[in-house]
Design a protein around this motif. Sequence first.
Motif, PDB file in Angstrom:
ATOM      1  N   ASP A  84      64.190  37.605   4.631  1.00 54.34           N
ATOM      2  CA  ASP A  84      63.535  38.848   5.056  1.00 54.34           C
ATOM      3  C   ASP A  84      64.459  39.772   5.843  1.00 54.34           C
ATOM      4  O   ASP A  84      64.007  40.775   6.384  1.00 54.34           O
ATOM      5  CB  ASP A  84      62.309  38.525   5.928  1.00 54.34           C
TER       6      ASP A  84
ATOM      7  N   LYS B  78      59.436  41.738  11.867  1.00 50.26           N
ATOM      8  CA  LYS B  78      58.987  42.280  10.577  1.00 50.26           C
ATOM      9  C   LYS B  78      58.285  43.624  10.732  1.00 50.26           C
ATOM     10  O   LYS B  78      58.399  44.484   9.870  1.00 50.26           O
ATOM     11  CB  LYS B  78      58.050  41.295   9.880  1.00 50.26           C
TER      12      LYS B  78
ATOM     13  N   LYS C 190      64.298  43.523   5.648  1.00 47.32           N
ATOM     14  CA  LYS C 190      63.082  44.143   6.184  1.00 47.32           C
ATOM     15  C   LYS C 190      63.047  44.100   7.713  1.00 47.32           C
ATOM     16  O   LYS C 190      62.202  44.737   8.326  1.00 47.32           O
ATOM     17  CB  LYS C 190      61.845  43.420   5.650  1.00 47.32           C
ATOM     18  N   MET C 191      63.932  43.325   8.302  1.00 45.44           N
ATOM     19  CA  MET C 191      63.938  43.149   9.760  1.00 45.44           C
ATOM     20  C   MET C 191      65.057  43.988  10.372  1.00 45.44           C
ATOM     21  O   MET C 191      66.161  43.509  10.602  1.00 45.44           O
ATOM     22  CB  MET C 191      64.118  41.672  10.117  1.00 45.44           C
TER      23      MET C 191
ATOM     24  N   TYR D 296      58.789  36.493  14.860  1.00 48.03           N
ATOM     25  CA  TYR D 296      58.804  36.759  13.411  1.00 48.03           C
ATOM     26  C   TYR D 296      58.025  38.032  13.089  1.00 48.03           C
ATOM     27  O   TYR D 296      58.547  38.939  12.437  1.00 48.03           O
ATOM     28  CB  TYR D 296      58.238  35.560  12.637  1.00 48.03           C
TER      29      TYR D 296
END
Length: 161
Positions: free
Chosen positions: A103, A141, A106-107, A137
């Motif tokens: 991810d 995100k 997206k982070m 988390y």
Amino acid sequence: FFKDCGVNPESHETLIISFLLNCEEMGILSRDEFVNGFVKQGCNDKSDVKKCVQNKCRDVNTNTKQWKQFYKWIFKHVREDEKKKTISTELAIQLWSILFQKDKSKMKLMDDWMSYCEKKKDSDLKAISKDLWEQIYDFLKETSSINDYDDAGGSWPVAVD
């Protein structure tokens, strides 16, 4: 074993297998955990094991609810003993770099968070609590800029809490 199952031994998917088998120690698959875990999953041969592992990895990687269950389990799995309520920041940094890889794009704050942890791991942030582990988390995100979290005043609010 990992390569036979189509799993990169350097990825988070090795941890998904530990999650699937409910292993007690990080990085160790005991014979009993292996055999009993795959028997519980209905596996009778290598082909069944490979399908089971691939299905679990796919499910965890694509289903947010299963990913969060897995992510929460990781904290419990890596603690030194059941009574500990924290893990070392050093270990958390290593795990985040593996777990968040999928991810990372997206982070937007991930690199900043990791730098902050590296900088503070020997002073203000020696350990990571379960709450911080679980919240970071979603925070990473959902937040694209520290300025999006205006009352933070330029700090990492979750770590201070």
